[in-house]
Design a protein around this motif. Structure first.
Motif, PDB file in Angstrom:
ATOM      1  N   SER A 113      -9.354  -9.683  10.574  1.00  0.00           N
ATOM      2  CA  SER A 113      -8.218  -8.664  10.356  1.00  0.00           C
ATOM      3  C   SER A 113      -8.341  -7.972   8.854  1.00  0.00           C
ATOM      4  CB  SER A 113      -6.708  -9.310  10.548  1.00  0.00           C
ATOM      5  OG  SER A 113      -6.737 -10.471   9.285  1.00  0.00           O
TER       6      SER A 113
ATOM      7  N   LEU B 104       3.344   0.757   3.066  1.00  0.00           N
ATOM      8  CA  LEU B 104       3.025  -0.598   3.903  1.00  0.00           C
ATOM      9  C   LEU B 104       3.054  -1.789   3.340  1.00  0.00           C
ATOM     10  CD1 LEU B 104       0.639   2.120   4.732  1.00  0.00           C
ATOM     11  CD2 LEU B 104       0.633   0.808   6.696  1.00  0.00           C
TER      12      LEU B 104
ATOM     13  N   GLU C   8       0.870  -1.142   0.008  1.00  0.00           N
ATOM     14  CA  GLU C   8       0.063  -0.008   0.039  1.00  0.00           C
ATOM     15  C   GLU C   8       0.889   1.403  -0.136  1.00  0.00           C
ATOM     16  OE1 GLU C   8      -3.950  -0.941   2.666  1.00  0.00           O
ATOM     17  OE2 GLU C   8      -1.975  -0.432   3.698  1.00  0.00           O
TER      18      GLU C   8
ATOM     19  N   TYR D 219      -0.450 -19.922  11.137  1.00  0.00           N
ATOM     20  CA  TYR D 219      -0.913 -18.486  10.765  1.00  0.00           C
ATOM     21  C   TYR D 219       0.043 -17.453  10.986  1.00  0.00           C
ATOM     22  CZ  TYR D 219      -3.874 -14.242  11.015  1.00  0.00           C
ATOM     23  OH  TYR D 219      -4.436 -13.122  10.895  1.00  0.00           O
TER      24      TYR D 219
ATOM     25  N   TYR E 144       0.312   5.658   0.593  1.00  0.00           N
ATOM     26  CA  TYR E 144      -0.758   6.419   0.969  1.00  0.00           C
ATOM     27  C   TYR E 144       0.192   7.883   1.121  1.00  0.00           C
ATOM     28  CZ  TYR E 144      -4.719   8.435   3.601  1.00  0.00           C
ATOM     29  OH  TYR E 144      -5.573   9.163   4.285  1.00  0.00           O
TER      30      TYR E 144
ATOM     31  N   ILE F 260      -6.789   3.372   6.438  1.00  0.00           N
ATOM     32  CA  ILE F 260      -6.447   4.327   5.871  1.00  0.00           C
ATOM     33  C   ILE F 260      -7.510   4.603   4.674  1.00  0.00           C
ATOM     34  CG2 ILE F 260      -4.280   4.957   6.639  1.00  0.00           C
ATOM     35  CD1 ILE F 260      -3.257   3.829   4.301  1.00  0.00           C
TER      36      ILE F 260
ATOM     37  N   TYR G 276       1.035 -17.978  14.888  1.00  0.00           N
ATOM     38  CA  TYR G 276       0.964 -19.073  15.955  1.00  0.00           C
ATOM     39  C   TYR G 276       0.674 -20.209  15.084  1.00  0.00           C
ATOM     40  CZ  TYR G 276      -4.120 -18.379  14.658  1.00  0.00           C
ATOM     41  OH  TYR G 276      -5.221 -18.387  14.117  1.00  0.00           O
TER      42      TYR G 276
ATOM     43  N   THR H 281      -8.054 -14.607  10.605  1.00  0.00           N
ATOM     44  CA  THR H 281      -7.962 -14.367   9.178  1.00  0.00           C
ATOM     45  C   THR H 281      -9.005 -13.383   8.583  1.00  0.00           C
ATOM     46  OG1 THR H 281      -6.962 -16.389   8.613  1.00  0.00           O
ATOM     47  CG2 THR H 281      -7.768 -15.429   6.735  1.00  0.00           C
TER      48      THR H 281
ATOM     49  N   ASP I  81      -4.916  -0.009  11.321  1.00  0.00           N
ATOM     50  CA  ASP I  81      -4.268   1.317  10.681  1.00  0.00           C
ATOM     51  C   ASP I  81      -5.031   1.397   9.364  1.00  0.00           C
ATOM     52  OD1 ASP I  81      -3.494  -0.949   9.385  1.00  0.00           O
ATOM     53  OD2 ASP I  81      -1.256  -0.451   9.725  1.00  0.00           O
TER      54      ASP I  81
ATOM     55  N   HIS J 120     -12.391 -17.945   9.134  1.00  0.00           N
ATOM     56  CA  HIS J 120     -11.367 -18.591  10.174  1.00  0.00           C
ATOM     57  C   HIS J 120     -10.940 -17.005  10.786  1.00  0.00           C
ATOM     58  CE1 HIS J 120      -7.198 -19.415  11.457  1.00  0.00           C
ATOM     59  NE2 HIS J 120      -7.932 -20.268  12.010  1.00  0.00           N
TER      60      HIS J 120
ATOM     61  N   ARG K  97      -0.442 -11.905   5.066  1.00  0.00           N
ATOM     62  CA  ARG K  97      -1.158 -12.842   5.846  1.00  0.00           C
ATOM     63  C   ARG K  97      -1.317 -14.146   5.432  1.00  0.00           C
ATOM     64  NH1 ARG K  97      -6.320 -14.057   4.772  1.00  0.00           N
ATOM     65  NH2 ARG K  97      -6.724 -11.813   3.676  1.00  0.00           N
TER      66      ARG K  97
ATOM     67  N   ARG L  56       2.996  -6.600   9.015  1.00  0.00           N
ATOM     68  CA  ARG L  56       3.183  -5.678   8.206  1.00  0.00           C
ATOM     69  C   ARG L  56       4.503  -4.787   8.532  1.00  0.00           C
ATOM     70  NH1 ARG L  56       3.259  -1.446  11.010  1.00  0.00           N
ATOM     71  NH2 ARG L  56       1.278  -0.277  11.389  1.00  0.00           N
TER      72      ARG L  56
ATOM     73  N   PHE M  72       1.023  -8.838  13.907  1.00  0.00           N
ATOM     74  CA  PHE M  72      -0.255  -8.877  14.609  1.00  0.00           C
ATOM     75  C   PHE M  72      -0.462 -10.399  15.264  1.00  0.00           C
ATOM     76  CE2 PHE M  72      -0.426  -5.511  11.617  1.00  0.00           C
ATOM     77  CZ  PHE M  72      -1.127  -4.598  12.296  1.00  0.00           C
TER      78      PHE M  72
ATOM     79  N   ARG N 268       0.441 -12.948  10.468  1.00  0.00           N
ATOM     80  CA  ARG N 268       0.063 -11.800  10.038  1.00  0.00           C
ATOM     81  C   ARG N 268       0.960 -10.584  10.398  1.00  0.00           C
ATOM     82  NH1 ARG N 268      -3.638  -7.120  10.138  1.00  0.00           N
ATOM     83  NH2 ARG N 268      -4.603  -7.766  11.998  1.00  0.00           N
TER      84      ARG N 268
ATOM     85  N   ASP O 292      -2.437 -18.305   6.122  1.00  0.00           N
ATOM     86  CA  ASP O 292      -2.971 -19.327   6.802  1.00  0.00           C
ATOM     87  C   ASP O 292      -2.946 -20.641   5.994  1.00  0.00           C
ATOM     88  OD1 ASP O 292      -4.695 -20.582   8.647  1.00  0.00           O
ATOM     89  OD2 ASP O 292      -6.644 -19.230   7.810  1.00  0.00           O
TER      90      ASP O 292
END
Lengths: 413, 346
Positions: free
Chosen positions: B196, A51, A33, A69, A35, B204, A94, B193, B202, B190, A55, A73, A91, A71, A57
């Motif tokens: 989020s 950014l 991303e 899993y 911005y 924007i 696990y 998954t 964050d 899930h 993610r 950034r 974030f 996630r 899974d």
């Protein structure tokens, strides 16, 4: 801790590369991303935030029931480096294992946790035992952020800040589920908060009702009561009611825990009227009673095929606001859609203020599926608000949805 | 007001344009299925359809097997609402995998079709957007044992399928239903998954809060319209911007009687202590400037404690000499004196 999490994340990413050999289901998203915006106070400064996120899974990897899993950034600025750049944030990261019939599930690593009371991110473990889909017991514990952290990467050591708790769910009855929860958070080896709760969900035909009661054991008072019935008519209309009583409570290590905060009550009415196959009229009516004031908040609008427009109005204890909103979208070809979002209102943050502020925000953008699973999005945002009479921002995103599934899979983990 | 009127005009025009565009063909299912007793598969050739994106609508030549078009164009109005400008039926986008072939391989009876396409046999007018199954119907068979309930089988993307699965306004309502009896979000989503994707922290793009929410969120926070804590840990999240001294003081702080008799701030704090905590640091609390135990005697200074604090016999202040109690109270370490003397006598 950050190094450990980074290592775990790296290992999981590596696994994602190896796992297709045996994994039954892989889902993921990789995005980039950008911005751009400009600050004018205290001086004119341009920023282009970048950014990059991932993610991933992976389920039934290597052995059935084993899942990974992750996630995270990374954020940085292309034009004006901030002190925290590159800002790296994980974030969740696990590993999970579930038995075939979901009788037992354990999850270990960084994870968001919500088990009836309170939600937070922890570095820890959670285990769930299910008995014939009638009863389940969940136990969890881990290291948590301290009382004054700003990023999740500041999760402390066990003796600095930790949390543990349990949730028991009785699901065997035909129409009703009853759950009991307990959460304790500790800071510097002292109990910081102790909460207990009971909640239920009842459903019969078109009526569903949920209720909960949370109790603060340390302060010996009810923290939250909520009762929320909802009825869905066969004609497509529905109406929801909610009563909510809340008594703000801060953890012991927060200075404000000693302030004699008073409770408030809130009543909500949320009818939805089906006007045609895809068109609905929606209403939110919320009336809140504080000790020395009352607050009314209304939202009247309509929705058509995931688009919406309406007016907002509020007045009372929290100030006042009047304005309109609209979220529109149109598919211009099979793989492209355009959209526009608009909010426009005047408001006072305090009813005693003499003048109203005017705020206008809009974004016009488009999404385009360049290749299968490879998408592009770009927005132009225009804002006016209390600080900026004219504020133009640009947003762009490219993302790739990763999906792979091998034959023979099943289950619903 | 004029700008609001223009805004609504544009919005309504936009919506009405979309309504009009969809209505180009009509078909009386009730007559064909009930009166003529036709089978669904007579027109809809689905036996070899293994993708949701397949166009299983009959071509015009199928209609011509029974309906003569020799009288055209006068007979065109039988199906076309605008014969002068005939349009093909636009197939909606299908962001899922669905095989009609797999579902009808054992039976091609109307009953089987109607078990999913409920009520289509009663539709007499426009057939577009009617009779599509809702997700609940799928789960009657796909309960996870005899048939998989894993949505990844179907690669279903609810966010792109409008109200097919969840009702309108679901983005605001789903938090309420997440705990309802019989609801099982994880059977399709899930949790981490899916959640989020929007609850990223964050955001924007304005998809959760409007772009100017930074300036107006105080209304919702103070009015308790949204439960900020459902996503944000307010004690930490708010203070990252609202650090003491970092911004302008709210207007009510400048009112006469705010910090002087009759001390309006006291009632405001009791009403909404979370609002105080969003600006005032917990490490250097402004409250302690006045609300301190200056003379070491209990009850002689402005009270701010809840009554329940009198019942707290155990607490961190016993072990931690730097605990926050001692920002205001005098730690004498001696029974009968100062803070310790509140509970511990001579």
């Amino acid at each position: 801790m950050r190094k450990i999490i980074t290592a775990i994340s790296g290992a999981l990413c590596l696994f994602s590369w190896l796992a297709p050999v045996s994994a039954q289901t892989i889902r993921g998203n990789i995005y980039s991303e950008f911005y751009s915006y400009q600050t004018k106070l205290p001086e004119r400064q341009n920023y282009v935030r970048s950014l990059q996120g991932v993610r991933l899974d992976i389920r039934d990897a290597l052995v059935p029931g084993l899942s990974f899993y992750v996630r995270g950034r990374m954020a940085s600025d292309i034009l004006s480096k901030l002190g925290t750049d590159p800002d790296f944030r994980v974030f969740g990261a696990y590993l999970q294992y579930s038995t075939k019939g979901d009788e037992f599930t354990v999850k270990a690593g960084r994870q968001y946790t919500y088990e009836g009371i309170g939600g937070f991110t922890m570095d820890g473990a959670k285990a769930r035992f299910n008995y014939r889909k009638q009863f389940s017991l969940t136990l969890f514990g881990g290291m948590t952020p301290g009382p004054t952290f700003y990023t999740y990467d500041e999760i402390g050591k066990w003796d600095q800040s930790n949390a543990y708790g349990a949730r028991v769910q009785f699901k065997g009855m035909k129409r009703i589920k009853v759950n009991f929860s307990y959460l304790q958070r500790n800071f510097n080896e002292e109990t910081d908060s102790q909460l207990a709760g009971v909640d239920f969900q009842y459903r019969k035909d078109r009526l569903s009702t949920a209720g909960r009661l949370d109790y603060d054991i340390i302060f010996r008072r009810v923290k939250l009561v909520s009762l929320r019935p909802r009825y869905a008519f066969s004609s497509g209309h529905s109406v929801g009611l909610e009563y909510r009583y809340s008594h703000p409570t801060f953890n012991l290590n927060n200075f404000f825990s000693v302030v004699e905060a008073e409770p408030y009550s809130q009543f909500r009415l949320t009818p939805s009227i089906k006007l045609s196959d895809n068109m609905y009229g929606t209403v939110l009516f919320a009336y809140t009673i504080f000790d020395s004031g009352k607050d009314l908040n209304m939202r009247l609008g309509g929705s058509y095929k995931a688009q919406s427009a309406g007016i907002v109005f509020s007045d009372g204890h929290a100030g006042n606001k009047f304005g309109v909103y609209a979220n529109l979208r149109a598919r211009i070809m099979d793989k492209a859609e355009v959209f526009a979002n608009i909010d426009m209102y005047s408001y006072k943050l305090d009813s005693d203020e003499a003048d109203s502020e005017t705020a206008f925000s809009s974004s016009i953008g488009a999404r385009y599926e360049l290749l299968q699973n490879l998408g592009l999005r770009s927005d132009i945002q225009y804002l006016t608000n209390a600080f900026y009479s004219s504020d133009v921002r640009f947003y762009g995103r490219i993302e790739y949805d990763l999906y792979s599934r091998q034959n023979g899979g099943g289950g619903n983990k | 007001m004029s700008s609001i009127a223009v805004f609504f005009t544009i919005t309504l025009a936009f919506l009405s344009f979309q309504q009009k565009k969809a209505d180009s063909l009509k078909f009386n299912h009730a007559k064909h299925v009930v009166e003529v007793e036709m089978k669904c598969v007579d027109c809809h050739i689905v036996a070899e359809s293994d993708r949701a994106s397949d166009n299983n609508l009959p071509a015009m030549k199928k209609c011509e097997e029974c309906h003569s078009t020799s009288e055209a164009p006068s007979d065109c109005v039988l199906c076309h609402t605008d014969p002068a400008n005939p349009k093909r039926v636009e197939m909606p986008r299908r962001d899922m995998t669905f095989s009609h072939e797999a579902h009808v391989e054992k039976s091609q009876s109307n009953d089987l079709c109607l078990s999913c396409h409920k009520g289509i046999d009663k539709v007499t007018g426009r057939s577009a957007d009617a009779g599509y199954p809702v997700w609940d119907d799928c789960f009657k068979c796909h309960e996870g044992e005899s048939a998989s309930s894993d949505c990844s089988v179907n690669r279903f993307n609810p966010s792109r399928n409008g109200n097919l699965v969840h009702p309108v306004g679901w983005e605001h309502e789903h938090k309420f239903s997440a705990n309802q009896a019989g609801q099982d979000c994880e059977s399709c989503h899930h949790s981490e998954t899916f959640c989020s994707d929007c609850h990223a922290g964050d955001n924007i793009t304005g998809s959760v809060h409007e772009l100017n929410y930074r300036y107006s969120h105080g209304l919702d926070a103070k009015g308790k319209v949204h439960d900020c804590q459902s996503c944000h840990d307010t004690e930490q999240f708010c203070s990252s911007c609202h650090e003491q001294g970092g911004g302008e003081r709210p207007l009510n702080h400048l009112m006469a009687g705010w910090a002087t008799p009759p001390y309006e701030h006291g009632q405001e704090a009791r009403n909404d202590i979370e609002s105080c905590a969003s600006c005032h640091s917990t490490e250097a609390p402004v409250c302690a400037v006045c609300h301190s135990d200056f003379d070491g005697v209990r009850g002689t200074n402005p009270p701010i404690h809840p009554e329940s604090i009198d019942n707290m016999e155990e607490g961190p202040w016993h072990e931690d000499s730097a605990y926050q109690c001692f920002m205001c109270h005098t730690n004498t370490g001696t029974a009968g004196a100062g803070f310790c003397g509140y509970c511990h006598g001579d």
